[in-house]
Design a protein around this motif. Sequence first.
Motif, PDB file in Angstrom:
ATOM      1  N   LYS A   1      -7.101  35.250 -37.557  1.00  0.00           N
ATOM      2  CA  LYS A   1      -6.099  36.152 -38.116  1.00  0.00           C
ATOM      3  C   LYS A   1      -5.474  35.570 -39.386  1.00  0.00           C
ATOM      4  N   GLY A   2      -5.050  36.472 -40.260  1.00  0.00           N
ATOM      5  CA  GLY A   2      -4.396  36.039 -41.490  1.00  0.00           C
ATOM      6  C   GLY A   2      -5.388  35.729 -42.592  1.00  0.00           C
ATOM      7  N   THR A   3      -4.887  35.254 -43.703  1.00  0.00           N
ATOM      8  CA  THR A   3      -5.718  34.911 -44.851  1.00  0.00           C
ATOM      9  C   THR A   3      -5.394  33.508 -45.326  1.00  0.00           C
TER      10      THR A   3
ATOM     11  N   ARG B   1      -1.615  30.402 -40.203  1.00  0.00           N
ATOM     12  CA  ARG B   1      -2.586  31.140 -39.382  1.00  0.00           C
ATOM     13  C   ARG B   1      -2.718  30.546 -37.981  1.00  0.00           C
TER      14      ARG B   1
ATOM     15  N   TYR C   1      -7.864  25.067 -36.093  1.00  0.00           N
ATOM     16  CA  TYR C   1      -8.778  25.745 -37.021  1.00  0.00           C
ATOM     17  C   TYR C   1     -10.215  25.619 -36.532  1.00  0.00           C
TER      18      TYR C   1
END
Length: 339
Positions: free
Chosen positions: A283-285, A301, A259
Amino acid sequence: MSKPLLKIDNMSIVFSSPDEADIEAVRQVDLSLTPGKTLALVGESGCGKSVTARAVLRLLDKNADVRTGSIVFTPAGEDATDIARLKPDSLAMRRIRGNQISMIFQEPMSSLSPVHTIGDQIDEMMTIHEGLGGKAARERTVALLDQVGVPGARERADAYPFQLSGGLRQRAMIAMALACTPQLLIADEPTTALDVTTQAQILDLLRQLQADFGMAMLFITHDLGVVAEIADEVAVMYLGDVVEQGSVFDVFSAPRHPYTQALMNSIPKMSRKADRVRLNPIKGTVPAPKDRPTGCAFTSRCPHAFEPCASVRPVRTDVGNGHHARCHLLTQAPVEAMA
């Protein structure tokens, strides 16, 4: 190394609801602050930064509870106190809040009373905690406003918040937080709503005041540029977890959690090349707190996720020089996986 002024150990904060299952907003957080140093708490909106800070002052909502862990505060010359065990409205907590630990709130327009002058609100801090009377308190207030760079301090003390610009309101909030010379200052995104010039002035002011008073500072932000400028250490939060922590140099130059790596890679870079370079978003939520994986919160993610990530929470691993990260890649994956 200096003895910690504030040590948060294994703290979890849970929000309860009569209609739904309890939600763990902050999960087993460990943080430590020392006098004269700044710890930056960074992460996306909603990751638990402000909730963590408010727990230190026992300013959580009524349905929030420090379910596990401790918040040990050891002011100079005094015994240690576990703030997590104090009631929010107790006399012991009121002696600490605003006196030994102060907070600059995120939005001064909503944090300052609209029906009281700036001077009256700062006067009140010194009246409650130091017993200063009317004229003595006002003279101290004027001196504080002048110290934080408010022009025409004596006249501005009689102004209401709506009569001041955003930068002046922020300076007034800083003056209020410093009224009783706290040993710990919590700054919750104090520069978010300000223009670049005013932001730089506020950061310079906070650095100078920290040098003058020797206080510790917990600086909450999502701006990594601000972190590089003001902090000594940084803790990166994601969905209520502190996933990485260490010195600013170590975390920025060699991030070990995916992260943190993604955050660093998403920063726009200045380039002299004629070709435009696309941004590199994560990318992603972010999952809803109620859908948080049992294991690593970043699993959904993470480009490196493998079998244990979703089901087993990573341990806090020391990667050297006080630099820690919570990631299975540090303990279970081949070395080349982190290249």
